[in-house]
Each structure stands twice: as structure tokens, then as C-alpha cells.
Write a protein that holds these residues in place. Structure first.
Motif, PDB file in Angstrom:
ATOM      1  N   ASN A 192      33.549  42.896  27.471  1.00  0.00           N
ATOM      2  CA  ASN A 192      32.303  42.342  27.984  1.00  0.00           C
ATOM      3  C   ASN A 192      32.241  42.529  29.498  1.00  0.00           C
ATOM      4  O   ASN A 192      33.031  41.951  30.235  1.00  0.00           O
ATOM      5  CB  ASN A 192      32.218  40.856  27.621  1.00  0.00           C
ATOM      6  N   PRO A 196      39.065  50.368  26.216  1.00  0.00           N
ATOM      7  CA  PRO A 196      38.357  51.096  25.151  1.00  0.00           C
ATOM      8  C   PRO A 196      39.243  52.138  24.473  1.00  0.00           C
ATOM      9  O   PRO A 196      39.092  52.390  23.286  1.00  0.00           O
ATOM     10  CB  PRO A 196      37.205  51.776  25.895  1.00  0.00           C
ATOM     11  N   LYS A 231      37.216  49.481  21.316  1.00  0.00           N
ATOM     12  CA  LYS A 231      36.100  48.558  21.529  1.00  0.00           C
ATOM     13  C   LYS A 231      35.809  48.462  23.024  1.00  0.00           C
ATOM     14  O   LYS A 231      36.647  48.773  23.855  1.00  0.00           O
ATOM     15  CB  LYS A 231      36.454  47.160  21.002  1.00  0.00           C
ATOM     16  N   SER A 267      36.906  40.696  22.651  1.00  0.00           N
ATOM     17  CA  SER A 267      36.353  42.046  22.570  1.00  0.00           C
ATOM     18  C   SER A 267      37.163  42.935  21.644  1.00  0.00           C
ATOM     19  O   SER A 267      36.611  43.805  20.968  1.00  0.00           O
ATOM     20  CB  SER A 267      36.294  42.679  23.956  1.00  0.00           C
ATOM     21  N   ALA A 268      38.472  42.725  21.609  1.00  0.00           N
ATOM     22  CA  ALA A 268      39.301  43.562  20.752  1.00  0.00           C
ATOM     23  C   ALA A 268      38.893  43.377  19.300  1.00  0.00           C
ATOM     24  O   ALA A 268      39.017  44.294  18.489  1.00  0.00           O
ATOM     25  CB  ALA A 268      40.776  43.213  20.932  1.00  0.00           C
ATOM     26  N   ARG A 269      38.382  42.176  18.977  1.00  0.00           N
ATOM     27  CA  ARG A 269      38.015  41.911  17.584  1.00  0.00           C
ATOM     28  C   ARG A 269      36.516  42.116  17.343  1.00  0.00           C
ATOM     29  O   ARG A 269      36.136  42.793  16.393  1.00  0.00           O
ATOM     30  CB  ARG A 269      38.425  40.474  17.232  1.00  0.00           C
ATOM     31  N   TYR A 270      35.695  41.564  18.228  1.00  0.00           N
ATOM     32  CA  TYR A 270      34.253  41.567  17.964  1.00  0.00           C
ATOM     33  C   TYR A 270      33.477  42.466  18.927  1.00  0.00           C
ATOM     34  O   TYR A 270      32.255  42.429  18.932  1.00  0.00           O
ATOM     35  CB  TYR A 270      33.707  40.137  18.038  1.00  0.00           C
ATOM     36  N   GLY A 271      34.162  43.200  19.770  1.00  0.00           N
ATOM     37  CA  GLY A 271      33.477  43.977  20.789  1.00  0.00           C
ATOM     38  C   GLY A 271      32.646  45.105  20.185  1.00  0.00           C
ATOM     39  O   GLY A 271      32.805  45.488  19.036  1.00  0.00           O
ATOM     40  N   VAL A 272      31.748  45.642  21.041  1.00  0.00           N
ATOM     41  CA  VAL A 272      30.941  46.793  20.630  1.00  0.00           C
ATOM     42  C   VAL A 272      31.862  48.005  20.529  1.00  0.00           C
ATOM     43  O   VAL A 272      32.779  48.161  21.328  1.00  0.00           O
ATOM     44  CB  VAL A 272      29.845  47.064  21.681  1.00  0.00           C
ATOM     45  N   LYS A 273      31.612  48.864  19.566  1.00  0.00           N
ATOM     46  CA  LYS A 273      32.442  50.056  19.436  1.00  0.00           C
ATOM     47  C   LYS A 273      32.230  50.947  20.662  1.00  0.00           C
ATOM     48  O   LYS A 273      31.093  51.182  21.090  1.00  0.00           O
ATOM     49  CB  LYS A 273      32.038  50.816  18.175  1.00  0.00           C
ATOM     50  N   ALA A 274      33.308  51.393  21.246  1.00  0.00           N
ATOM     51  CA  ALA A 274      33.213  52.177  22.473  1.00  0.00           C
ATOM     52  C   ALA A 274      33.141  53.655  22.131  1.00  0.00           C
ATOM     53  O   ALA A 274      33.701  54.113  21.128  1.00  0.00           O
ATOM     54  CB  ALA A 274      34.428  51.911  23.362  1.00  0.00           C
ATOM     55  N   THR A 306      41.809  50.042  22.145  1.00  0.00           N
ATOM     56  CA  THR A 306      41.288  49.280  21.005  1.00  0.00           C
ATOM     57  C   THR A 306      40.115  49.969  20.324  1.00  0.00           C
ATOM     58  O   THR A 306      39.776  49.619  19.207  1.00  0.00           O
ATOM     59  CB  THR A 306      40.806  47.902  21.471  1.00  0.00           C
TER      60      THR A 306
END
Lengths: 219, 673
Positions: free
Chosen positions: B515, B507, B512, B586-593, B510
Motif C-alpha cells: 500500500n 513485489p 503483490k 499486502s502480502a496476503r490481500y495486496g493488489v497483484k503486481a 511476493t
């Protein structure tokens, strides 16, 4: 780090423009950068010490054979001569460093030049010594002769590197690139040169002085 | 601009530029060496021969049985390739400029018009975070390639008899697997230490940013040369490259020797850079005993690395010189000494285990208190035990040589030093248990990997003394027990810690979130698979199956255990695909951390994610201890309000934050050291 490191880095304001959220780089003070450089250089020299210590260990281990602890048959006078030449070159390198600290440009350039000259004479001496030694032993003969070529070769490679550093210092020096306040390039090249010199003192002892020359050397 | 944009972008990818210049330099170097050799009346190498062998049906004899001319010409080609690559990447531009008296660049990244910023990850860059990510990506890539070789020969070993590999291929693959994994682990250490150390000590970058970029890029040609060893005839010595076999091995051997020698530069300059950074650039108030434990681990590892690596270089270069000019270092008939190689080799190669493991153990020490919400138990002992391990690491090398020609008398002192090293390692374990004890433990993927590392490294530690004791060591020497022992040690001490660190700091790198479900699936496959593999191998080893053999007699009855080990290895290796998918997706589509999802007190978690270009806009001031979790009112660092984007951890109570991960058991804060 000779020229840039000692000037304050003035560009950081441009970086802030690219990203307004955070600040740019806080410039490192020249004196602080000099401390970093010195520590880094000394750590490098400690690291190199391990290499040469390893080679000396090889010499000690491999020097022992059925004739006791032996050394290769070498010209003592030539060895003493090139050792003296290298030690004198270290004196001139030191003189150059002291001269630039006092902004004495003429002495600085002259001493650097003399040090380079002596360094090159030393390398020439090693080549001559190799040529002489080949009359007695070959690198692929007994390990004792092989080690002589290995040790002098590794050391000469470092001397040539040192000469290259001194040449850089010399050519930048005659174009007026160093001053009493800013001469890390000179300092680091000098430090390296002294180190290579000290290594030779040990190598000289290991190759020329300790051990005996066996009576019956298989030529 | 006359040049079309795609071409400009390609030009700005340093990696491609390096490869092009490197190959040109390689060809030039080989021709030059041939000319020089011809001028001195020595025999030359037919440069068309490799091409003919590649595209025609000609057999390149020199590949498996090299003559001196082929060796030296291809070797010089490899050296010129490396130099050309480094120049082409642009890693030495400023140094060249300085040496001819020019000013050079400022050493920082400036975005160029029309060039996408992702190109900086494939080019020479001085920012420590970019360099760290470059190290990390390369490490995972090399890890996967090395793992693939492992799976190939592990499949061969699953059943008695030779199924699809011959002896030579088997030897090649075990050797290349070992060396690639060593390279991968060293790159992984570089990734963690480069990315984390400057932020953790409150600095804006490393002490020598240009050297930092250089030290990464010198590893790339080294990795390429290492892979070149296989098409160049391979090498049948295993990773240890013991002479006299390595002196007589095929041409691939010299690519291995050169590659590892070049990789040594990376280790040495990288560790010197880290040492100067740690010594000189700590934020005000960060005394030695306020440093994060990970920095202690890196400090201890770097102290080992910048000295001992010289011995590795010396060992490999002396074999290379014996191959090139026939100086008989390791030929007893002419006064050489084969045992000497083993001494020089292991003087590095044992400490290198600590070079990998110390940063790894540092990661565990970082993660356990965060997920136990408790101060790290015994900060000073843990910090100093790293230094003790590093010091002791110098004194144990000959325990690898109990069955060599070494004087048997020496076995005893080395046995004693070897067993003594269990003391500082044990200190770490007891303090970790103290940290976990009574803590409010949250099980999340990073914590799972750290606990897995704890268990595996404990097993690795406990299986160490039987190797170190002379009586049992001689029986276990060169059996699969040893293979299992060092694999479990490196998996526990480094690989699980590296994965734990990647999940933990993902997090931060990136911005993000990964998962969590896939992370846990990865952990259980990896842990279960690897444990199955290692425990089967321990059993096979105790029963006496030697390592480095492609085949074994079915009458020994090792078949089922070997099959089990292979299944375990595939489970562990396959789980890495889940990991890579999880990270890439996750780096591209992950939830913002959130800036500080784990509620860590460490400096890097107080600032924005991903970390700004220069980390801090003002240097933070350190006023307390890094691990005072759960102590009300404890303050670690004062950051400028501009940097402090995460809420102060100290204000945290579990009731305030319903999004807290996992479930707690006990909530009583216990004061540690």
C-alpha cells in the motif's frame, strides 16, 4: 562434498514436473563444482589466518614486560620433537593425496593412517608438554604462561579437528570411496592439515624461539 | 500414516524440531560437563538451582556473581544447545551422510505429501530466496525486539531522575539493545545479499546452497542465547564488553560472548559463500564492470566480513577464556593488557560498520537510477569506492580509542586514515547527485526511503570528522553526540536502505503490491521521528551529556531535548508497526503486481514474480550495462523467452505507459559513464 558433488545431479527432471512454467536446475559440471570448493576452502583458510594472526599479535604485544621480550620456560627438545612430528605428518598427508591421484589405494590408506597416527602423537605431545609446563607455571599465573596454554590449546583444537577430517577420509578411503578423478574430500582435508601445520611453524617460533627466558621466573 | 496430520506438520517445522533437540542436548551437555568435572575432582553446579529460582523463592546467587563451575556448565549447555539445535533443524544431515560415506540428499526442496509449503520457511532450506526471506523475517523480528528495549530506556531518559529503571536494568537494556541491533543489521545484510545476489548475477542459486541454509540457522540459536543474557543476570558492560568489567560481569555476560561468537560463524561462512558465488557464478558476459552496484557492495562487505570477523571472535573468546580458566589476558597485575582488547575488538567492530553500510549504499545506488530514469552517474567510481572503503576500513580502528591508554602518538595516523575514508564515501554522494541531476524523478516509497537514507547518511558522514579529529574527538568521546552519530549513520547507511529495499523488492518477493499510502506515512513518521531524535541527541552531546548513564542532573537543562528525542524515537519506532501491518496485509490481500512495476533493467525484474524456484530456466547472457536508463536501444541482458515475462525496459517511453508512478520533471536522457 566428497561423494555427491562430483556426480551429475540427475533429479532435476522431477522438479520440472512440479512446476511446468519454468525449467529446473541446470546441473553444475563436476569440474566447476570443484573450482567452487577450492575457492571456498582457500577463502576459509584466509579467514582462519586472520584468527591466528590475531593470536600472534597478542603474543607479540603481551610478550613484552619489565624483563624485555620474554618467552616461557619450555623443554626445547620436546618442542622440536613435536614440531618435527607434525611436519612429517604433513608429508604423509601429501603422499596420500598424490597416491589417490594415481589411484594407488594401498599407499593412500597407509599414508592417511600414518598421518593420523602422527597427528595423534602430536596431540599427545602437547598434553605431555602441558603436564611438564604445569611444573613451572599455571594458566592463571602470569600471562606468559597463560598465553602458552591458550596458543597451544587453540592450535591443538584445530589439530584435533584435522584428525577428525583425516579419520573421515580414512574410513571412507578403506571402503573405496575415492578415486583419482573424485577425491575432493581428501584434497580439502589435506589442505586444512597443511594449513594447521604451517600455523604451528609460526606458533613454534613465537613460543619456543623468540625472546629470552628471564633469570628469575616466579615459579 | 498412523501419525495424525497436525503432528506430522509440527514435526516438519524444523524450528520446533531444533528447539526440542537443542534443549535435550543442552540438558545432556550440562549433566555431561558436571560428570567430567566431578571425575577430575572439580566442583560442580547444582542443576536444580535455576529451576528452583524460577519456580520457588530461592535466590540463584551464581546469576549475578557466578562461580567457575556455574559458568562452565551453563556455557557448555549453551554450546550443546547450539549443536543440538543445528542437528535437530536438519542443517547438517547431508554433511553427516557424506562423512560416513552415504550419498545424502540432493540439496533441493521437494514438497512432501500433506505438508503445507509454508513450513519450508521455518525449516532448513537451501534455496537462496527462502534463506533470504528467513533472514529478512528474523532481522525484522530482532529489530523490533531491540527497538523495544531502546524505547524502554529512552523513556527512562526522557526526564531527569530515575523513574522506573534502576542502574543495572538500564545497563542491561542499552547493552542488549546494541547487540540485538547489530545482530538485526547483520541478518538484514544476509537477507538482501542472499535474496538478490544470485538473481542479479544470473545464477540459479548460491555456490554452496547447504552452507547457505546452515549459515542462516546458526544465527537462530545465537539470537536465543543473546536474549537469554537478560534472565541470566544481564551484563553491565554495554555492547562493547570491555574488560576488566566484562571479566567480572554477571552470568549474562557469558551468554553474550558465546552468542556473538556463534553469530560470527554465520558471518564468516555466509560471506565466503557470497564471495565464491560472485567470483564464480556470474552469467556469461557479466564482467566485473557490468555487475550491479549492489553486488559490488556485497563483494566489498564480504571481503571485510570473512576476515575481520575472526578478530571479533578472538576478542570475545579471550574474555570468555579469562572468565572460565582465568588466563590473565586483561589483568595488568599479571602481565595482561586491557588496551589490547580494544585494539582486537575495534579491528572488527569498526569494519563491521562498513559491512552494514556497503550493501546499504549499494541499494541506494540501485534505486536512484530506476526512479530517476537516468543512467547511474559514474558507475566505475561508485563500484571502486566500495572497494576503497573496504580497504580503508581496516586502517581506522583506533579512532575509537583516542581516550584509551593507547600511545597518544598513534592518534595522528589514525586521525589521517579516518579523514581519508571520507573521500571514497564522498565519491558516492557526488555520483548520486549526478544521477539525480536532470533526471525524471518519480517519488515513490522506495525512492523516498532512498532519499531519506541519502540525507541521513550525509548527516552521519558530516558529523564523523568531528569525532575523527583528535581535538574535538576527545571532547565528544562517550557523549550522546557519538550515540547520535552512529545511529544516524546506521539508519541512513543501512536501516533506511533496508526498508527501501524491502519496499522496492516486495513485489518481486511476493508478487503483490504494498500500500503506497501506508508506505509514505511510514516514511514520514520514521524520517521525521528519527531526525528529531538524532538532532536532539547531537545537541545534548555537544553540550556534554555522557552516554551510558541512566540519569542526569536536571540543572543541566537537558530535560526538554531528551523529551524531544524520546518523542522522536517513539514516532520512528511506532511507524515500524505501520510497516509490518502494510507488509503482512499486502502480502496476503495486496493488489497483484506487474512483473516489473518499477521498470527496472536489473535481471530480477525481467523474470516472473514471485521468482521461480531456480530463477532462470536458462542462464541469461549479459550484453550491456545495467544502468542505461533512457538510452534508446540499450540492451542489458538476453534472457530465454520463457524467462522474459516482463516487457523489455528499453522499449519504454513515458508516453507509452500511462500507469507510470509519480510525475516527471525533465525527460532529457543524459548519458552517464
Amino acid at each position: 562434498m566428497s561423494t555427491t558433488a562430483l556426480e551429475p545431479i540427475a533429479h532435476h527432471s522431477t522438479v520440472i514436473e512440479h512446476d511446468g512454467h519454468h525449467g529446473g536446475l541446470i546441473p553444475i559440471a563436476p569440474e566447476r563444482q570443484l573450482q567452487f570448493n577450492r575457492l571456498g576452502m582457500w577463502l576459509f583458510i584466509i579467514s582462519e589466518t586472520f584468527l591466528f594472526a590475531g593470536i600472534l599479535i597478542m603474543r607479540i604485544v603481551l610478550g613484552r614486560n619489565e624483563d624485555g621480550f620474554t618467552r616461557p620456560e619450555l623443554s626445547q627438545s620436546l618442542g622440536l620433537l613435536i614440531t618435527s612430528i607434525l611436519l612429517v605428518s604433513s608429508f604423509f598427508v601429501n603422499r596420500a593425496e598424490v597416491a589417490i591421484k594415481h589411484n594407488d589405494r594401498f599407499q593412500f590408506n597407509l599414508s592417511t593412517f600414518l598421518a593420523i597416527l602422527l597427528g595423534l602423537i602430536f596431540v599427545g605431545g602437547v598434553v605431555y608438554e602441558w603436564d611438564e609446563a604445569l611444573n613451572h607455571f599455571k594458566p592463571d599465573g602470569h600471562i606468559e604462561g597463560g598465553l602458552f596454554f591458550f596458543m597451544t590449546g587453540v592450535h591443538a583444537l584445530h589439530v584435533i579437528t584435522g584428525v577428525l577430517f583425516l579419520l573421515i577420509v580414512f574410513f571412507n578411503g578403506i571402503r573405496g570411496h575415492y578415486s583419482s578423478k573424485s577425491h575432493w574430500g581428501v584434497e580439502s582435508a589435506a589442505l586444512y592439515w597443511h594449513f594447521v601445520d604451517v600455523v604451528w611453524v609460526f606458533f613454534y617460533v613465537a613460543l619456543y624461539l623468540i625472546g629470552t627466558v628471564p633469570e628469575t621466573v616466579a615459579h | 500414516m498412523l501419525i495424525p496430520r497436525p503432528l506430522r506438520i509440527l514435526y516438519h517445522i524444523g524450528l520446533l524440531r531444533g528447539l526440542v533437540v537443542g534443549i535435550i542436548a543442552m540438558i545432556a551437555g550440562m549433566i555431561l560437563t558436571n560428570i567430567v568435572r566431578a571425575a577430575f575432582g572439580m566442583d560442580t553446579m547444582d542443576l536444580m538451582l535455576p529451576l528452583k529460582a524460577l519456580f520457588g523463592s530461592t535466590v540463584w546467587q551464581a546469576r549475578t556473581n557466578p562461580d567457575t563451575a556455574t559458568e562452565i556448565v551453563t556455557g557448555m549447555g549453551a554450546i550443546f544447545f547450539t549443536l543440538g539445535f543445528l542437528a535437530g533443524v536438519g542443517s547438517m544431515n547431508d554433511w553427516f551422510a557424506w562423512s560416513i560415506g552415504r550419498k545424502g540428499g540432493d540439496g533441493h526442496f521437494h514438497p512432501k505429501e500433506g505438508i503445507p509449503t509454508w513450513t519450508r520457511y521455518f525449516s532448513f532450506d537451501t534455496n537462496h530466496k527462502v534463506v533470504g526471506i528467513q533472514y529478512g523475517l528474523t532481522s525484522v523480528l530482532v529489530l523490533m525486539v531491540g527497538g523495544l528495549f531502546a524505547l524502554i530506556f529512552r523513556t527512562e531518559l526522557a526526564q531527569p531522575g530515575l523513574q522506573f529503571l534502576n542502574n543495572q536494568q538500564y545497563n542491561n537494556y542499552i547493552g542488549i539493545h546494541g547487540l540485538l541491533m547489530i545482530a538485526a543489521v547483520l541478518l538484514g545484510v544476509g537477507a538482501l545479499s542472499n535474496y538478490l545476489v544470485p538473481i542479479m548475477i544470473g545464477a540459479q542459486d548460491m555456490a554452496f546452497p547447504r552452507l547457505n541454509g546452515f549459515s542462516y540457522w546458526i544465527g537462530v540459536p545465537a539470537a536465543i542465547l543473546l536474549l537469554m543474557a537478560l534472565p541470566m543476570g544481564g551484563f553491565d558492560t554495554g555492547w562493547t564488553a570491555y574488560p576488566p568489567l566484562s571479566v567480572k560481569a554477571p552470568l549474562g555476560m557469558q551468554f553474550v560472548l558465546l552468542s556473538i561468537f556463534i553469530l560470527g560463524f554465520q558471518s564468516i561462512v555466509g560471506s565466503i559463500n557470497l564471495l565464491v558465488t560472485i567470483f564464480m557464478m556470474r552469467a556469461p558476459g557479466m564482467t566485473w564492470f557490468r555487475m550491479p552496484i549492489f553486488v559490488w557492495g556485497v563483494l566489498a562487505a564480504s571481503l571485510l566480513q570473512f576476515t575481520a570477523t575472526q578478530f571479533f571472535g578472538l576478542a570475545f573468546i579471550s574474555v570468555l577464556i579469562e572468565r572460565w580458566v582465568n588466563i590473565p589476558f586483561y589483568d595488568p597485575a599479571r602481565g595482561g593488557n586491557v588496551t589490547l582488547y580494544q585494539h582486537i575488538f575495534w579491528f572488527y567492530s569498526h569494519p563491521t560498520v562498513y559491512i552494514w553500510v556497503l550493501p546499504g549504499l549499494g541499494v541506494i545506488s540501485e534505486i536512484l537510477p530506476v526512479f530517476s530514469r537516468k543512467p547511474l552517474f559514474g558507475y566505475k567510481p561508485i563500484a571502486l569506492s566500495s572497494m576503497a572503503i573496504a580497504f580503508m576500513g581496516y586502517l581506522v580502528w583506533a579512532h575509537h580509542m583516542f581516550t584509551s591508554a593507547m600511545d597518544p602518538f598513534l592518534r595522528l595516523p589514525f586521525m589521517l586514515t579516518t579523514l581519508t575514508i571520507a573521500v571514497p564515501t564522498g565519491i558516492k554522494f557526488f555520483n548520486w547527485i549526478g544521477t539525480l541531476w536532470g533526471g525524471k524523478i518519480h517519488i515513490s516509497t522506495p525512492m523516498l526511503f532512498s532519499l531519506g537514507a541519502f540525507i541521513l547518511f550525509l548527516l552521519g558522514g558530516l558529523t564523523g570528522p568531528p569525532n575523527g579529529l583528535v581535538v574535538t574527538g576527545i571532547h565528544l568521546h562517550d557523549t550522546h553526540w557519538v550515540v547520535a552519530h552512529f545511529h544516524i549513520t546506521v539508519f541512513g547507511g543501512f536501516l533506511f536502505s533496508l526498508l527501501s529495499a524491502i519496499y522496492f523488492w516486495f513485489p518481486k518477493m511476493t508478487g503483490k503490491m504494498f500500500n503506497e499510502f501506508l508506505g509514505r506515512v511510514h516514511f514520514w513518521f520514521m524520517f521525521g521521528g528519527f531526525a528529531t531524535f538524532a538532532l536532539s541527541l547531537f545537541r545534548i552531546g555537544v553540550l556534554g551529556m555522557p552516554r551510558r548513564y541512566a540519569d542526569y542532573d536536571s540543572a543541566w537543562g537537558f530535560g526538554s531535548l531528551n523529551m524531544l528525542a524520546t518523542i522522536g524515537a517513539f514516532a520512528a519506532g511506532g511507524s515500524m508497526l505501520i510497516f509490518i501491518f502494510n507488509m503482512a496485509f499486502s502480502a496476503r490481500y495486496g493488489v497483484k503486481a506487474a512483473p516489473n512495476p518499477w521498470r527496472s533493467r536489473s535481471l530480477e525484474w525481467q523474470i516472473a514474480s514471485p521468482v521461480p524456484e531456480f530463477n532462470f530456466s536458462a542462464i541469461p547472457e549479459i550484453v550491456g550495462h545495467p544502468y542505461d536508463y533512457g538510452l534508446p536501444g540499450a540492451v542489458y541482458a538476453i534472457l530465454s523467452p520463457e524467462d522474459q515475462v516482463a516487457p523489455l525496459e528499453d522499449a519504454y517511453t513515458p508516453l507509452d505507459q500511462p500507469e507510470a508512478v509519480g510525475s516527471g520533471i525533465a525527460a532529457v536522457p543524459v548519458a552517464g559513464d
